[in-house]
Scaffold this motif. Structure first.
Motif, PDB file in Angstrom:
ATOM      1  N   ASN A  76       0.536  -1.123   0.017  1.00 10.05           N
ATOM      2  CA  ASN A  76      -0.041  -0.021   0.139  1.00 10.05           C
ATOM      3  C   ASN A  76       0.936   1.311   0.020  1.00 10.05           C
ATOM      4  O   ASN A  76       0.265   2.214  -0.206  1.00 10.05           O
ATOM      5  CB  ASN A  76      -0.977   0.166   1.230  1.00 10.05           C
ATOM      6  N   SER A  77       1.927   1.172   0.070  1.00 10.03           N
ATOM      7  CA  SER A  77       3.068   2.294   0.306  1.00 10.03           C
ATOM      8  C   SER A  77       3.626   2.650  -0.919  1.00 10.03           C
ATOM      9  O   SER A  77       3.824   3.925  -1.266  1.00 10.03           O
ATOM     10  CB  SER A  77       4.106   2.030   1.237  1.00 10.03           C
ATOM     11  N   SER A  78       3.803   1.683  -1.884  1.00  6.17           N
ATOM     12  CA  SER A  78       4.187   1.996  -3.145  1.00  6.17           C
ATOM     13  C   SER A  78       4.121   1.207  -4.438  1.00  6.17           C
ATOM     14  O   SER A  78       4.509  -0.005  -4.207  1.00  6.17           O
ATOM     15  CB  SER A  78       5.711   2.551  -3.233  1.00  6.17           C
ATOM     16  N   ILE A  79       3.217   1.528  -5.397  1.00  4.50           N
ATOM     17  CA  ILE A  79       3.136   0.591  -6.558  1.00  4.50           C
ATOM     18  C   ILE A  79       3.942   0.936  -7.707  1.00  4.50           C
ATOM     19  O   ILE A  79       3.627   2.117  -8.460  1.00  4.50           O
ATOM     20  CB  ILE A  79       1.801   0.532  -6.995  1.00  4.50           C
ATOM     21  N   LYS A  80       5.059   0.325  -8.130  1.00  2.00           N
ATOM     22  CA  LYS A  80       5.947   0.846  -9.438  1.00  2.00           C
ATOM     23  C   LYS A  80       5.337   0.099 -10.719  1.00  2.00           C
ATOM     24  O   LYS A  80       4.443  -0.828 -10.579  1.00  2.00           O
ATOM     25  CB  LYS A  80       7.183   0.221  -9.132  1.00  2.00           C
ATOM     26  N   ASP A  81       6.014   0.903 -11.616  1.00  3.40           N
ATOM     27  CA  ASP A  81       5.448   0.378 -12.940  1.00  3.40           C
ATOM     28  C   ASP A  81       5.828  -1.050 -13.167  1.00  3.40           C
ATOM     29  O   ASP A  81       6.878  -1.382 -12.711  1.00  3.40           O
ATOM     30  CB  ASP A  81       5.792   1.054 -14.014  1.00  3.40           C
ATOM     31  N   GLU A  82       4.741  -2.067 -13.860  1.00  8.79           N
ATOM     32  CA  GLU A  82       5.109  -3.296 -14.350  1.00  8.79           C
ATOM     33  C   GLU A  82       6.475  -3.471 -15.068  1.00  8.79           C
ATOM     34  O   GLU A  82       7.030  -4.508 -14.691  1.00  8.79           O
ATOM     35  CB  GLU A  82       3.891  -3.939 -14.965  1.00  8.79           C
ATOM     36  N   ASP A  83       6.769  -2.450 -15.594  1.00 10.29           N
ATOM     37  CA  ASP A  83       8.032  -2.680 -16.671  1.00 10.29           C
ATOM     38  C   ASP A  83       9.379  -2.295 -15.549  1.00 10.29           C
ATOM     39  O   ASP A  83      10.272  -2.007 -16.280  1.00 10.29           O
ATOM     40  CB  ASP A  83       7.960  -1.823 -17.726  1.00 10.29           C
ATOM     41  N   SER A  84       9.180  -1.742 -14.403  1.00  8.33           N
ATOM     42  CA  SER A  84      10.383  -1.141 -13.795  1.00  8.33           C
ATOM     43  C   SER A  84      11.505  -2.521 -13.502  1.00  8.33           C
ATOM     44  O   SER A  84      11.024  -3.385 -13.541  1.00  8.33           O
ATOM     45  CB  SER A  84       9.916  -0.931 -12.227  1.00  8.33           C
ATOM     46  N   ASP A  85      12.604  -1.962 -13.710  1.00  7.02           N
ATOM     47  CA  ASP A  85      13.766  -2.862 -13.499  1.00  7.02           C
ATOM     48  C   ASP A  85      14.088  -3.141 -11.944  1.00  7.02           C
ATOM     49  O   ASP A  85      14.914  -3.911 -11.568  1.00  7.02           O
ATOM     50  CB  ASP A  85      15.040  -2.308 -14.189  1.00  7.02           C
ATOM     51  N   ASP A  86      13.394  -2.337 -11.217  1.00 11.16           N
ATOM     52  CA  ASP A  86      13.781  -2.411  -9.670  1.00 11.16           C
ATOM     53  C   ASP A  86      13.177  -3.626  -9.051  1.00 11.16           C
ATOM     54  O   ASP A  86      11.883  -3.497  -8.798  1.00 11.16           O
ATOM     55  CB  ASP A  86      13.389  -1.088  -9.090  1.00 11.16           C
ATOM     56  N   ASN A  87      13.938  -4.699  -8.890  1.00 10.79           N
ATOM     57  CA  ASN A  87      13.335  -5.804  -8.166  1.00 10.79           C
ATOM     58  C   ASN A  87      13.658  -6.113  -6.416  1.00 10.79           C
ATOM     59  O   ASN A  87      13.151  -6.999  -5.873  1.00 10.79           O
ATOM     60  CB  ASN A  87      13.694  -7.318  -8.961  1.00 10.79           C
ATOM     61  N   THR A  96      10.906 -15.158 -10.482  1.00 14.44           N
ATOM     62  CA  THR A  96      10.336 -13.960 -11.207  1.00 14.44           C
ATOM     63  C   THR A  96      11.871 -13.752 -11.776  1.00 14.44           C
ATOM     64  O   THR A  96      13.007 -13.840 -11.465  1.00 14.44           O
ATOM     65  CB  THR A  96      10.325 -12.685 -10.506  1.00 14.44           C
ATOM     66  N   LEU A  97      11.675 -12.671 -13.129  1.00 13.66           N
ATOM     67  CA  LEU A  97      12.754 -12.154 -13.749  1.00 13.66           C
ATOM     68  C   LEU A  97      13.311 -10.942 -12.963  1.00 13.66           C
ATOM     69  O   LEU A  97      12.660 -10.469 -12.066  1.00 13.66           O
ATOM     70  CB  LEU A  97      12.353 -11.903 -15.222  1.00 13.66           C
ATOM     71  N   LYS A  98      14.543 -10.359 -13.133  1.00 13.19           N
ATOM     72  CA  LYS A  98      14.852  -9.056 -12.780  1.00 13.19           C
ATOM     73  C   LYS A  98      13.837  -8.036 -12.907  1.00 13.19           C
ATOM     74  O   LYS A  98      13.636  -7.361 -12.204  1.00 13.19           O
ATOM     75  CB  LYS A  98      16.186  -8.718 -13.158  1.00 13.19           C
ATOM     76  N   SER A  99      13.253  -8.232 -13.987  1.00  9.91           N
ATOM     77  CA  SER A  99      12.094  -7.118 -14.136  1.00  9.91           C
ATOM     78  C   SER A  99      11.037  -7.190 -13.355  1.00  9.91           C
ATOM     79  O   SER A  99      10.120  -6.220 -13.198  1.00  9.91           O
ATOM     80  CB  SER A  99      11.694  -7.248 -15.699  1.00  9.91           C
ATOM     81  N   GLY A 100      10.878  -8.476 -12.450  1.00 13.86           N
ATOM     82  CA  GLY A 100       9.628  -8.592 -11.773  1.00 13.86           C
ATOM     83  C   GLY A 100       8.691  -9.473 -12.503  1.00 13.86           C
ATOM     84  O   GLY A 100       7.534 -10.018 -11.796  1.00 13.86           O
ATOM     85  N   THR A 101       8.890  -9.840 -13.678  1.00 11.70           N
ATOM     86  CA  THR A 101       7.990 -10.456 -14.593  1.00 11.70           C
ATOM     87  C   THR A 101       7.763 -12.047 -13.961  1.00 11.70           C
ATOM     88  O   THR A 101       8.933 -12.756 -13.528  1.00 11.70           O
ATOM     89  CB  THR A 101       8.397 -10.821 -16.021  1.00 11.70           C
ATOM     90  N   ARG A 102       6.576 -12.459 -13.473  1.00 16.94           N
ATOM     91  CA  ARG A 102       6.535 -13.525 -12.813  1.00 16.94           C
ATOM     92  C   ARG A 102       6.742 -14.914 -13.848  1.00 16.94           C
ATOM     93  O   ARG A 102       6.159 -15.004 -15.108  1.00 16.94           O
ATOM     94  CB  ARG A 102       5.102 -13.864 -12.443  1.00 16.94           C
ATOM     95  N   VAL A 103       7.323 -15.893 -13.311  1.00 13.82           N
ATOM     96  CA  VAL A 103       7.354 -17.274 -14.400  1.00 13.82           C
ATOM     97  C   VAL A 103       6.253 -17.944 -14.254  1.00 13.82           C
ATOM     98  O   VAL A 103       5.781 -18.672 -13.017  1.00 13.82           O
ATOM     99  CB  VAL A 103       8.764 -18.069 -13.659  1.00 13.82           C
TER     100      VAL A 103
END
Length: 365
Positions: free
Chosen positions: A162-173, A247-254
């Motif tokens: 609830n504190s921060s929602i980043k963009d789905e394409d963010s590289d910050d994992n 997940t990938l480094k991008s946050g994409t789920r396997v």
């Protein structure tokens, strides 16, 4: 102990992850190159319904959502008003169990204040068996016989910060905005701490073993409702994911879907033909994207939207957007994006009648 409730707590909508098809080589290559296809995987039954979620914050406040948005408090999404009086209590039970779980301190450290999201599917409303009485529910999709009433079944639990929602394409994992719980944890919590149903586990093993499974099998969900079997009554297919979330480094789920051809949203490609001397690139793109335009895709699109969104032109737009999205995800060279404004006009002129045919069949069926 009851979770205290407090008015005015804001929750953030977080769209459930996209799940690519098992034949999407680009996605599988990404996963393989990152070493994420090793280890144990699980294949679960894919339910042919409408994505539906219960969001429960730390005070026990609840909101519900469809695939694309939060729903209004009194909105009846595919019969949800019949479910919520009972299932909202189950959702609070799940949230309480998650916050009491051994890993809860880790969740707090990673996410800060978070909302527990019970992810599942609204399904049913049709059961064509002579010994089962009909019920006055509208069927959800209606391609698989599940039960004569509308019901909800869980397949994932997601924690959303609830504190921060980043963009789905963010590289910050390092500080992800959401976490999916491991499958065995989901099963334990749902089965032991709530009255929810959970999708059937079909098999476990290596990724290659999951891809070797036969997806043309009898759907087993009727057993959870103690109903007599209907033969044939095929499942939509499988969802395949690691037993321990990756997940990938991008946050994409396997995670991938392995659908039966009976429910496929891609058909064989037509040969490129010359339409009255039009630009060859336009014709090629038209034939490429035409593979993705069919009744199954339209049914899937309709399952994600409310009744007030099911206007003919809007459904046409959504079906075409969905087709183009999958084309871009799966094609090696995205030639659609190379079309000039004039070529796009020619493309639209060609493709709109094809989309209209599909939508007309789907809406009138």
């Amino acid at each position: 102990m009851e979770i205290p409730k407090k008015e005015g707590i804001s929750m953030r909508f977080h769209k459930f992850c996209e799940i690519d098809n098992h034949y999407n080589k680009k996605t599988l290559n990404y996963f393989a190159s990152a070493g994420l296809l090793d280890g144990d995987f699980v294949a679960t039954n894919k339910i042919d319904g409408s994505n539906y979620c219960y969001y429960v914050d730390s005070f026990g406040n609840i909101r519900t959502s469809s695939r694309n948005r939060f729903l209004g408090d009194n909105e009846n999404f595919n019969g949800s008003k019949h479910l919520n009086p009972i299932y909202m209590d189950f959702a609070r039970d799940v949230a309480k169990a998650v916050r009491s779980y051994s890993e809860s301190q880790r969740y707090d450290k990673i996410l800060g204040d978070y909302t527990v999201v019970i992810v599942g599917e609204i399904y049913g409303g049709k059961y064509d068996h002579p010994d089962v009485p009909k019920m006055n529910y509208g069927s959800v999709q209606g391609r698989v016989n599940y039960c004569p009433w509308v019901d909800f079944i869980v397949f994932d639990i997601m924690l959303v910060s609830n504190s921060s929602i980043k963009d789905e394409d963010s590289d910050d994992n390092e500080n992800p905005s959401n976490i999916y719980l491991d499958w065995d944890v989901v099963v334990d919590i749902v089965k032991n701490f709530s009255g929810f149903k959970i999708v059937d586990e079909i098999a476990r093993g290596s990724f290659d073993q999951m891809l070797a499974l036969n997806v043309d099998f009898q759907d087993p969900t009727y057993k959870q409702h103690n109903l007599p079997e209907i033969v044939p009554n095929y499942s939509e297919g499988l969802v395949i994911k690691p037993l321990i979330e990756k997940t990938l480094k991008s946050g994409t789920r396997v995670i991938i879907k392995f659908k039966s051809d009976k429910f496929g949203e891609k058909k064989p490609k037509n040969k490129v033909i010359d339409f009255n001397g039009d630009v060859i690139l336009v014709n090629k793109v038209f034939c490429d994207i035409l593979q993705y335009i069919n009744v199954n895709r339209c049914v899937s699109v309709l399952s994600k939207i409310g009744e007030d969104e099911k206007k003919f032109q809007n459904v046409m737009r959504l079906v075409l957007e969905d087709a183009i999205k999958d084309y871009k995800k799966e094609t090696e060279i995205d030639e659609y994006s190379k079309l000039t404004p004039d070529e796009l006009k020619v493309f639209q002129k060609k493709v709109n009648p094809e989309v209209a045919k599909v939508v007309k069949v789907c809406i009138n069926s």
